[in-house]
Structure formats: C-alpha cells, structure tokens
Design an enzyme around this catalytic site. Structure first.
Site, mmCIF file in Angstrom:
data_model
loop_
_atom_site.group_PDB
_atom_site.id
_atom_site.type_symbol
_atom_site.label_atom_id
_atom_site.label_comp_id
_atom_site.label_asym_id
_atom_site.label_seq_id
_atom_site.Cartn_x
_atom_site.Cartn_y
_atom_site.Cartn_z
ATOM 1 N N THR A 1 33.418 43.081 36.679
ATOM 2 C CA THR A 1 34.805 42.947 36.232
ATOM 3 C C THR A 1 35.185 43.302 34.975
ATOM 4 O O THR A 1 34.276 42.908 34.039
ATOM 5 C CB THR A 1 35.250 41.373 36.471
ATOM 6 O OG1 THR A 1 36.538 41.296 35.789
ATOM 7 C CG2 THR A 1 34.577 40.281 35.927
ATOM 8 N N ASP A 2 36.276 43.688 34.470
ATOM 9 C CA ASP A 2 36.807 44.060 33.124
ATOM 10 C C ASP A 2 37.089 42.721 32.388
ATOM 11 O O ASP A 2 36.767 42.755 31.055
ATOM 12 C CB ASP A 2 37.845 44.964 32.985
ATOM 13 C CG ASP A 2 39.159 44.195 33.606
ATOM 14 O OD1 ASP A 2 38.828 43.121 34.044
ATOM 15 O OD2 ASP A 2 40.367 44.732 33.485
ATOM 16 N N GLU A 3 36.940 41.641 32.948
ATOM 17 C CA GLU A 3 36.896 40.253 32.153
ATOM 18 C C GLU A 3 35.859 39.839 31.477
ATOM 19 O O GLU A 3 35.950 39.118 30.348
ATOM 20 C CB GLU A 3 37.170 39.170 33.270
ATOM 21 C CG GLU A 3 38.693 39.430 34.039
ATOM 22 C CD GLU A 3 39.207 38.297 34.701
ATOM 23 O OE1 GLU A 3 38.995 37.248 34.379
ATOM 24 O OE2 GLU A 3 39.928 38.427 35.833
ATOM 25 N N TYR B 1 34.445 31.871 34.336
ATOM 26 C CA TYR B 1 34.579 32.896 35.358
ATOM 27 C C TYR B 1 33.761 34.006 34.679
ATOM 28 O O TYR B 1 32.750 34.505 35.261
ATOM 29 C CB TYR B 1 35.716 33.185 36.359
ATOM 30 C CG TYR B 1 35.835 34.523 36.785
ATOM 31 C CD1 TYR B 1 35.060 34.718 37.953
ATOM 32 C CD2 TYR B 1 36.684 35.739 36.449
ATOM 33 C CE1 TYR B 1 35.080 35.969 38.574
ATOM 34 C CE2 TYR B 1 36.586 36.805 37.114
ATOM 35 C CZ TYR B 1 35.731 37.039 38.023
ATOM 36 O OH TYR B 1 35.839 38.374 38.957
ATOM 37 N N LYS C 1 30.150 36.001 35.354
ATOM 38 C CA LYS C 1 30.152 37.537 35.553
ATOM 39 C C LYS C 1 29.268 38.025 34.674
ATOM 40 O O LYS C 1 28.396 39.049 35.009
ATOM 41 C CB LYS C 1 31.538 37.921 35.699
ATOM 42 C CG LYS C 1 32.175 37.371 37.051
ATOM 43 C CD LYS C 1 31.647 37.781 38.303
ATOM 44 C CE LYS C 1 31.747 39.119 38.609
ATOM 45 N NZ LYS C 1 31.263 39.557 40.083
HETATM 46 P P1 NAD Z 1 37.231 36.684 46.946
HETATM 47 O O1 NAD Z 1 36.978 35.364 46.305
HETATM 48 O O2 NAD Z 1 38.281 37.398 47.809
HETATM 49 O O3 NAD Z 1 35.874 36.907 47.943
HETATM 50 C C1 NAD Z 1 34.767 36.295 47.618
HETATM 51 C C2 NAD Z 1 33.950 36.445 49.049
HETATM 52 O O4 NAD Z 1 32.383 36.131 48.662
HETATM 53 C C3 NAD Z 1 34.303 35.451 50.120
HETATM 54 O O5 NAD Z 1 34.275 36.208 51.206
HETATM 55 C C4 NAD Z 1 33.385 34.281 50.006
HETATM 56 O O6 NAD Z 1 33.060 33.489 51.352
HETATM 57 C C5 NAD Z 1 32.169 35.089 49.626
HETATM 58 N N1 NAD Z 1 30.937 34.048 48.868
HETATM 59 C C6 NAD Z 1 31.478 33.202 47.810
HETATM 60 N N2 NAD Z 1 30.419 32.623 47.564
HETATM 61 C C7 NAD Z 1 29.392 32.980 48.364
HETATM 62 C C8 NAD Z 1 27.733 32.840 48.233
HETATM 63 N N3 NAD Z 1 27.210 32.018 47.401
HETATM 64 N N4 NAD Z 1 27.095 33.510 49.318
HETATM 65 C C9 NAD Z 1 27.871 34.388 50.167
HETATM 66 N N5 NAD Z 1 29.086 34.450 49.983
HETATM 67 C C10 NAD Z 1 29.740 34.033 49.064
HETATM 68 O O7 NAD Z 1 36.803 37.879 45.857
HETATM 69 P P2 NAD Z 1 37.284 39.306 45.508
HETATM 70 O O8 NAD Z 1 38.561 39.236 44.803
HETATM 71 O O9 NAD Z 1 37.198 40.114 46.754
HETATM 72 O O10 NAD Z 1 36.261 39.678 44.574
HETATM 73 C C11 NAD Z 1 34.878 40.456 44.986
HETATM 74 C C12 NAD Z 1 34.196 40.786 43.802
HETATM 75 O O11 NAD Z 1 34.830 41.693 43.022
HETATM 76 C C13 NAD Z 1 33.888 39.554 42.908
HETATM 77 O O12 NAD Z 1 32.437 39.684 42.580
HETATM 78 C C14 NAD Z 1 34.694 39.576 41.637
HETATM 79 O O13 NAD Z 1 34.212 39.288 40.375
HETATM 80 C C15 NAD Z 1 34.819 41.130 41.653
HETATM 81 N N6 NAD Z 1 36.095 41.454 41.038
HETATM 82 C C16 NAD Z 1 37.476 41.427 41.618
HETATM 83 C C17 NAD Z 1 38.662 41.630 40.990
HETATM 84 C C18 NAD Z 1 39.911 41.305 41.602
HETATM 85 O O14 NAD Z 1 40.817 41.629 40.917
HETATM 86 N N7 NAD Z 1 39.747 40.492 42.627
HETATM 87 C C19 NAD Z 1 38.603 42.466 40.020
HETATM 88 C C20 NAD Z 1 37.231 43.144 39.252
HETATM 89 C C21 NAD Z 1 35.915 42.421 40.041
HETATM 90 P P1 TYD Z 2 45.127 36.326 38.745
HETATM 91 O O1 TYD Z 2 45.703 37.082 39.892
HETATM 92 O O2 TYD Z 2 44.613 35.011 38.756
HETATM 93 O O3 TYD Z 2 43.975 37.146 37.971
HETATM 94 P P2 TYD Z 2 43.375 37.232 36.664
HETATM 95 O O4 TYD Z 2 43.267 35.869 36.115
HETATM 96 O O5 TYD Z 2 41.791 37.757 36.989
HETATM 97 O O6 TYD Z 2 43.805 38.310 35.781
HETATM 98 O O7 TYD Z 2 46.258 36.206 37.637
HETATM 99 C C1 TYD Z 2 46.505 37.747 37.154
HETATM 100 C C2 TYD Z 2 47.675 37.328 35.965
HETATM 101 O O8 TYD Z 2 48.854 36.416 36.629
HETATM 102 C C3 TYD Z 2 47.373 36.310 34.939
HETATM 103 O O9 TYD Z 2 47.596 36.847 33.627
HETATM 104 C C4 TYD Z 2 47.518 34.962 35.088
HETATM 105 C C5 TYD Z 2 48.939 35.152 36.011
HETATM 106 N N1 TYD Z 2 49.302 34.157 36.844
HETATM 107 C C6 TYD Z 2 50.628 33.547 36.775
HETATM 108 O O10 TYD Z 2 51.482 33.778 36.080
HETATM 109 N N2 TYD Z 2 50.940 32.703 37.638
HETATM 110 C C7 TYD Z 2 50.158 32.599 38.627
HETATM 111 O O11 TYD Z 2 50.516 31.448 39.776
HETATM 112 C C8 TYD Z 2 48.899 33.100 38.806
HETATM 113 C C9 TYD Z 2 47.817 32.759 40.125
HETATM 114 C C10 TYD Z 2 48.383 34.127 38.072
#
Ligand code: NAD
Ligand code: TYD
Length: 342
Positions: free
Chosen positions: A125-127, A153, A157
């Site tokens: 992630t970019d975080e 988090y 990562k």
């Molecule tokens: P999500 O929380 O929707 O899904 C996570 C999945 O992983 C779920 O199906 C969960 O059951 C499974 N999981 C959790 N712990 C596990 C374990 N110990 N063993 C096996 N499976 C397990 O997450 P997402 O938003 O789909 O993110 C997927 C990946 O992408 C993550 O690694 C996250 O850090 C990365 N990512 C997410 C975003 C975003 O905007 N959502 C952006 C950049 C990177």
């Molecule tokens: P989020 O979807 O949790 O992603 P991330 O923290 O990984 O960027 O949040 C996106 C942005 O929205 C973040 O700046 C926090 C804000 N946010 C709210 O203002 N209210 C909310 O209820 C949530 C879940 C997030």
C-alpha cells in the site's frame, strides 16, 4: 500455470480472481483465505462455478496448512492480498495486524523458498510512505520515497515489504511488490469510506466525516489495480517495487458530497466527528515507473468509477445487507456510537 491468490474472498482479492478468470482462463486459481469478518464466500459464488478455480479455507500464518497446500498444488505464482486492512481497527487492536500481515507474509515466503515458485507478489500500500502535507500539491510518492509509517496497519505492511525485500536479497526469491493508492469499486467492505457513506446515505443515516474532511486520498478503481498486478506478475522485473495510482486525488468531504449528489440526498446528512488518531493528511502516487516499464495507465476516471460503484451498491443490496445485519452492527456502535461530534 497455477496461481495461489491469498485473501481472494476480500475486496481486491476477489476482484483479482474475476479479472484472472476473465483474462487468463487457462490458469488454475487457488484462493487461500481464512474468511475473517472481511472475507465473504458469497462474493466468490460465480468463481466457484469455474473448473479452474478452487477455494481453500486456511490462515496464511498457519505454517502446516500453508506447506500442505504448496505440496499438493505446486503453485507457480503466489499473489498475497491476505491482510488485516482497516486502519481504524489497527488503532483499536494492533496485534492481529502483526500476526497476519507480518507473520503470515513470512510463512508464505518460507513456503515459496521451500517448494520453489517463479514469482511471489506482495500486494502492499502507499500508506507505507506515510503522508504528504496538504499545501505541497507538487509532492508525490515515488518508489524511492523512504518508508515512514503512521498507523499500526501501515507499520505492519511496511514490515512485510521489508521481509519480502530481504528474502529477495538473501535467498534470491523472485519477488515483486506493488504499492497502491486507495481502491474503490464492487465488493468493498462497508467499514471503508466510500461504501460506508453510500450505505448510510441510502438509509438516511448520518455520514461521519473525520475532522474537517480536508484529508486527501488518491482513488483508483479496483479493476485498474487488478490490471496492474496482472502486468507485474507476468512482465514486471524481479526484485522491484511498483507504485500504482492514477492522479485521482480527492478531499474526503468532496467524495462524500459526490455520493450524496448521486443519490439525491441532502448534505445535512454530513456529520463532522472526532478525527482519526494520527490521521494521514494526503496520499498521492507517482505512477511513472509502472507506466514507462509496463505501459500501465488507469482506464477509469473517478467521475465514472464512482457512478459505477454507487450503481453496483444499488444493484447488489443483498450482498451488503447480509454484511451489515451481522457483527457489523457491534463494530459500528463501537467505532461511531460514542464518537464526539464536532
Ligand atoms: P479486505 O480486508 O477486504 O480483505 C482481506 C481478505 O484477507 C479477506 O478475505 C480476509 O478473510 C483475508 N484474510 C485476513 N486475514 C487472513 C489470514 N490470516 N489468512 C488468510 N486470509 C486472511 O482487504 P482489501 O481491501 O481487499 O485489501 C487487500 C490487500 O490490498 C491488503 O493486503 C491491503 O493491505 C492491500 N491494499 C488495499 C488497498 C485498499 O484501498 N483497500 C489499497 C492498497 C493496498
Ligand atoms: P478509509 O476508507 O478507512 O481508507 P484509508 O484510511 O486506508 O485511507 O478512509 C479513507 C479516508 O476517509 C481517510 O482519510 C479516513 C476518512 N474516513 C472518514 O472520514 N469517515 C469514516 O467513517 C471512514 C471509515 C473514513
């Protein structure tokens, strides 16, 4: 080719499963997922109909189970999406983030070493880069930006990324890492900003915006992320990190207003609430490297992607209603029930 997709029952992983089934139907896909609160087998119902798709329920941190799977399936590629992914939950309880995101990654890397693979890809992630100031729109994260994390988090990562790089350097494991900006689209769990706001607005509930809502995120439609990962695992250079993002920066408050407008709901639903602890101000990706090396560019503009996403939530009420009728209510009450209103 056999690909293990961990976390394939979650948001991005499931979208990646469908992307691969559509674009590479000849490959065997094995989804390894623990089915935590964020994993949902209903999401994979269509995938289960394909003969080249298999679901296995296991924890990536369970060494025995992971080794047994590698021994039985002989994967060529592993793409690790499995993670605890929500910043707010990591602030409440960091431990599970360390267990899954760090220990789980190390178990997968060990399995790759032991059984041999052609590629291990870490979905990061970019975080991991921390945040950028709001008054410097000229600054972006590149692959050279130092890791500088804010939340448990992002720290977990970043730790996983360091392990992946160490396994490449020390054991010559053929790894790649991608660091993507905020995704949105179908099957997004409604604890995250965009689906939470859509679902609350549909129910005429308050929309809890943290602080002023001036924080900026760089939004990428999930299918564009999947296309980028697909390119990296097939054509990316081993040992490299690729940033993924698309110059789609928006303030949170503007995203929320766009959702309200699309659903014809009043802005009076917006409620500013106590800010997130350590809240990152701005994320912004410079995607030059993946564009120059692999020709990747995002296909979906935010204006189009957000409308498609809202429509998906309107058309798939059963999917999210099943989620919010369960433990989600307790989660919501805990996170928002007593949150100070600003
Ligand atoms: P999500 O929380 O929707 O899904 C996570 C999945 O992983 C779920 O199906 C969960 O059951 C499974 N999981 C959790 N712990 C596990 C374990 N110990 N063993 C096996 N499976 C397990 O997450 P997402 O938003 O789909 O993110 C997927 C990946 O992408 C993550 O690694 C996250 O850090 C990365 N990512 C997410 C975003 C975003 O905007 N959502 C952006 C950049 C990177
Ligand atoms: P989020 O979807 O949790 O992603 P991330 O923290 O990984 O960027 O949040 C996106 C942005 O929205 C973040 O700046 C926090 C804000 N946010 C709210 O203002 N209210 C909310 O209820 C949530 C879940 C997030």
């Amino acid at each position: 080719m056999t690909i293990i997709i961990t976390g394939g029952a979650g948001f991005i992983g499931s979208n990646f499963v469908y992307y691969e089934l559509q674009n590479h139907p000849e490959d065997r896909l094995i989804c390894l997922d623990k089915l935590t609160y964020a994993g949902n087998l209903e999401t994979l119902e269509e995938a289960q109909k394909h003969e080249n798709f298999k679901f296995v329920r296991a924890d990536i941190a369970d060494r025995k189970a992971v080794y047994a799977l590698f021994e039985a399936e002989h994967p060529d590629i592993v793409v690790n999406f499995a993670a605890e992914s929500h910043v707010d939950r990591s602030i409440e309880n960091p431990e599970i983030f360390l267990q899954t995101n760090i220990i789980g990654t190390s178990v997968l890397l060990d399995a790759c070493r032991k059984y041999g693979i052609t590629r291990y890809h870490q979905v990061s992630t970019d975080e991991v880069y921390g945040d950028l100031p709001l008054d410097r729109p000229d600054l972006f994260f590149t692959e050279e930006t130092p890791l500088h994390t804010s939340s448990p988090y992002s720290a977990s990562k970043a730790s996983a990324d360091l392990l992946v790089m160490a396994y490449h350097r020390t054991y010559q494991l053929p790894t790649t890492i991608s660091r993507c900006s905020n995704n949105y689209g179908p099957y997004h769990f409604p604890e995250k900003l965009i689906p939470l706001m859509i679902i609350n607005a549909l129910a005429d509930k308050k929309l809890p915006v943290y602080g002023t809502g001036e924080n900026v995120r760089d939004w990428l439609y999930v299918e564009d992320h999947c296309a980028a990962i697909d390119l990296i695992i097939r054509k990316g250079r081993v040992g490299e990190v690729y940033n993924i993002g698309g110059h789609n920066e928006r303030k949170n408050i503007d995203v929320v207003k766009t959702i309200l407008q699309a659903l014809k709901k009043p802005e009076s639903l917006i409620e500013h609430v106590a800010d997130r602890k350590g809240h990152d101000r701005r994320y912004a990706i410079d995607p030059t490297k993946i564009h120059d090396e692999l020709g990747w560019l995002p296909a979906t503009k935010f204006e189009d992607g957000i409308q498609k996403t809202i429509q998906w939530y309107l058309d798939n009420r059963d999917w999210w209603q099943h989620i919010i009728s369960g433990d989600y209510q307790d989660y919501y009450e805990k996170m928002y029930g007593h949150r100070e209103k600003l």
